[in-house]
Scaffold this active site. Sequence first.
Site, mmCIF file in Angstrom:
data_model
loop_
_atom_site.group_PDB
_atom_site.id
_atom_site.type_symbol
_atom_site.label_atom_id
_atom_site.label_comp_id
_atom_site.label_asym_id
_atom_site.label_seq_id
_atom_site.Cartn_x
_atom_site.Cartn_y
_atom_site.Cartn_z
ATOM 1 N N ASN A 150 4.824 -8.332 5.759
ATOM 2 C CA ASN A 150 3.730 -8.783 6.639
ATOM 3 C C ASN A 150 2.369 -8.870 5.952
ATOM 4 O O ASN A 150 1.582 -9.766 6.234
ATOM 5 C CB ASN A 150 3.673 -7.920 7.903
ATOM 6 C CG ASN A 150 3.346 -6.489 7.613
ATOM 7 O OD1 ASN A 150 3.777 -5.922 6.612
ATOM 8 N ND2 ASN A 150 2.567 -5.872 8.468
ATOM 9 N N GLU A 248 6.309 4.837 5.772
ATOM 10 C CA GLU A 248 5.359 4.202 6.707
ATOM 11 C C GLU A 248 6.160 3.194 7.509
ATOM 12 O O GLU A 248 6.591 2.171 6.968
ATOM 13 C CB GLU A 248 4.244 3.493 5.935
ATOM 14 C CG GLU A 248 3.383 4.403 5.090
ATOM 15 C CD GLU A 248 2.566 5.372 5.916
ATOM 16 O OE1 GLU A 248 2.357 5.114 7.104
ATOM 17 O OE2 GLU A 248 2.160 6.401 5.357
ATOM 18 N N CYS A 282 1.481 -3.860 11.458
ATOM 19 C CA CYS A 282 2.043 -2.662 12.081
ATOM 20 C C CYS A 282 1.034 -1.999 13.014
ATOM 21 O O CYS A 282 1.402 -1.232 13.886
ATOM 22 C CB CYS A 282 2.491 -1.689 11.005
ATOM 23 S SG CYS A 282 1.176 -1.322 9.833
ATOM 24 N N GLU A 461 -0.556 7.929 3.504
ATOM 25 C CA GLU A 461 -1.079 7.256 2.315
ATOM 26 C C GLU A 461 -2.601 7.333 2.361
ATOM 27 O O GLU A 461 -3.175 7.938 3.244
ATOM 28 C CB GLU A 461 -0.611 5.793 2.321
ATOM 29 C CG GLU A 461 0.892 5.670 2.247
ATOM 30 C CD GLU A 461 1.377 4.230 2.081
ATOM 31 O OE1 GLU A 461 0.869 3.343 2.774
ATOM 32 O OE2 GLU A 461 2.265 4.009 1.230
HETATM 33 P P1 NAD Z 1 12.240 -3.907 6.383
HETATM 34 O O1 NAD Z 1 12.448 -2.480 6.709
HETATM 35 O O2 NAD Z 1 13.277 -4.888 6.767
HETATM 36 O O3 NAD Z 1 12.035 -4.108 4.807
HETATM 37 C C1 NAD Z 1 11.016 -3.442 4.097
HETATM 38 C C2 NAD Z 1 11.402 -3.364 2.629
HETATM 39 O O4 NAD Z 1 12.533 -2.504 2.505
HETATM 40 C C3 NAD Z 1 11.814 -4.702 2.010
HETATM 41 O O5 NAD Z 1 11.338 -4.766 0.685
HETATM 42 C C4 NAD Z 1 13.330 -4.612 2.033
HETATM 43 O O6 NAD Z 1 13.939 -5.405 1.041
HETATM 44 C C5 NAD Z 1 13.536 -3.136 1.741
HETATM 45 N N1 NAD Z 1 14.827 -2.594 2.181
HETATM 46 C C6 NAD Z 1 15.600 -2.988 3.227
HETATM 47 N N2 NAD Z 1 16.713 -2.250 3.285
HETATM 48 C C7 NAD Z 1 16.651 -1.353 2.269
HETATM 49 C C8 NAD Z 1 17.514 -0.312 1.803
HETATM 50 N N3 NAD Z 1 18.662 -0.035 2.417
HETATM 51 N N4 NAD Z 1 17.115 0.408 0.739
HETATM 52 C C9 NAD Z 1 15.951 0.157 0.121
HETATM 53 N N5 NAD Z 1 15.096 -0.830 0.502
HETATM 54 C C10 NAD Z 1 15.452 -1.564 1.564
HETATM 55 O O7 NAD Z 1 10.827 -4.272 7.008
HETATM 56 P P2 NAD Z 1 10.158 -5.695 7.111
HETATM 57 O O8 NAD Z 1 10.882 -6.478 8.156
HETATM 58 O O9 NAD Z 1 9.958 -6.250 5.759
HETATM 59 O O10 NAD Z 1 8.689 -5.306 7.657
HETATM 60 C C11 NAD Z 1 8.366 -5.166 9.001
HETATM 61 C C12 NAD Z 1 8.335 -3.709 9.396
HETATM 62 O O11 NAD Z 1 7.432 -2.983 8.563
HETATM 63 C C13 NAD Z 1 7.814 -3.503 10.809
HETATM 64 O O12 NAD Z 1 8.625 -2.569 11.454
HETATM 65 C C14 NAD Z 1 6.413 -2.950 10.602
HETATM 66 O O13 NAD Z 1 5.915 -2.169 11.655
HETATM 67 C C15 NAD Z 1 6.606 -2.151 9.365
HETATM 68 N N6 NAD Z 1 5.323 -1.911 8.705
HETATM 69 C C16 NAD Z 1 4.798 -0.647 8.726
HETATM 70 C C17 NAD Z 1 3.558 -0.398 8.147
HETATM 71 C C18 NAD Z 1 2.945 0.984 8.132
HETATM 72 O O14 NAD Z 1 2.018 1.185 7.376
HETATM 73 N N7 NAD Z 1 3.419 1.918 8.926
HETATM 74 C C19 NAD Z 1 2.870 -1.445 7.526
HETATM 75 C C20 NAD Z 1 3.442 -2.708 7.534
HETATM 76 C C21 NAD Z 1 4.678 -2.937 8.121
#
Ligand code: NAD
Length: 480
Positions: A150, A248, A282, A461
């Site tokens: 995002n 996060e 997020c 963080e």
């Molecule tokens: P996602 O969990 O699908 O993927 C995030 C990352 O994790 C990607 O690089 C993905 O390739 C990797 N990943 C996926 N499965 C994995 C595994 N089994 N092992 C290791 N890595 C793996 O998330 P997304 O769809 O890319 O992002 C959206 C989500 O992120 C939303 O839920 C949003 O709220 C959250 N988010 C949180 C914050 C925060 O600071 N809390 C900030 C931004 C986004």
Amino acid sequence: MKKILNFIGGNFREAKTGDFIEITEPATGQPYAILPRSGKEDVDEAVVSAESAFEEWKRTSLSERAGYLRKIGDLIEEQLEELSVSESIDNGKPLKLARSVDIPRAAANFRFFADAITQFSSESHEMPDEAINYTLRQPIGTVACISPWNLPLYLFSWKIAPALAAGNCVVGKPSEVTPMTAYLLSQIVMDSGLPPGVLNIVHGLGGEVGQELISHRGVKAVSFTGGTETGKKIASVVAPQFKKMSLELGGKNPTLIFADCNYEKTLSAVLKSAFANQGQICLCGSRILIEDKIYDKFKKDFVERAGKLVVGDPVLPDTQLGAVVSKDHMNKILGHIKTAEKEGGKVLCGGQRIKVDGRCKKGYFIAPTVIEGLSQECSTNQDEIFGPVVTIAPFSSDKEALEMANGTSYGLATSIWTQNLSRAHKLSAELDFGIIWVNCWLLRDLRTPFGGMKNSGMGREGGLEALRFFTEPKNVCIKY
Ligand code: NAD
């Protein structure tokens, strides 16, 4: 087709298997780049590169490390336009947003941690029986930094910068959905002269290269930002290995609007907090709770303003909302809107895909959507939608507002809109969220702890919290 490559040991590489993944520009629906579909062998190589660079990097003076980070920040700033355009193409976000927020913040992340590491210190504890303890804070070794789609470069750099500043070597894994600016960063890093192997970037699918990375015995800590379900999977692999872990995760953030708020300012800011980046931050406020005394007026004004937001081609200067990140994500959001209707919700505006003329006719655009008439317990108000979709609901007292706001399994961020100072203090203490904004939203001081409670994550963080995470504390006790 643009071709993205891994960055390992200072070299650009394809995946060992030679396999690639194709990605699509969300605003046009057209394929535009390929990235390596990396796996175990690529991770092995990246970890070996990181391990061999570590001995020297951890001994590099703080000012020298800070110098590299500053240089990377400067190069990002010099390439602001190219990076902004790439971020906008990759993600679908308005170009002006990438130019004013994402890319400047990525530069700021490197500069901030360049300064922060030179001011980092540890404690000492004197004892009455002629002894003193001091704490050594040493780099951990090779760490994994995994980021979502995002805010691609913004969040990737938010992890990498403190990890490097603290003396670790990094294997980074950006989202496979938006890998372009991480690739451009690897070119910048090379130009900065950072020693080979200190930062390695591997591309590919989360369940493949991501999984290999977190499982690798050479990786000593995992810093992850992404969805809560992925966070659970990662924790189940990382926790039994007793690696340090920072998570996060997702959010379902409430916005609390009281009748005594500064009405116009609140209206504009809440609109932004609902729909910025197509609601794909997020921290976006997706549950808007409004005091009953102003509910009807706020609803009317908010829906009118939401309906006027300009959704369209991300490169156009008037565009306020661009495309959502992918076709799958668009369909998921539209599915949530259908569920909301089944749950008894009334769609006050939006609720559908938008067709944009010209080059974006196949793009993934959704109209800003406002829904009312739902209980806080229903799935629309419990599940993270992560799109331009918000619900509105009235409350009649501070107590009810607090109960509604806290009635979620998430605990990332909230905002309170009131002129009553004591109410703001009282609610801030009682709201179960890691970040509380009063009369503002997304106002960020990089020194503050950043992160969520409950299902929104583990650890914090930002500022010294990040430097503490990326170092191992050792107590040394000396008897005089
Ligand atoms: P996602 O969990 O699908 O993927 C995030 C990352 O994790 C990607 O690089 C993905 O390739 C990797 N990943 C996926 N499965 C994995 C595994 N089994 N092992 C290791 N890595 C793996 O998330 P997304 O769809 O890319 O992002 C959206 C989500 O992120 C939303 O839920 C949003 O709220 C959250 N988010 C949180 C914050 C925060 O600071 N809390 C900030 C931004 C986004």
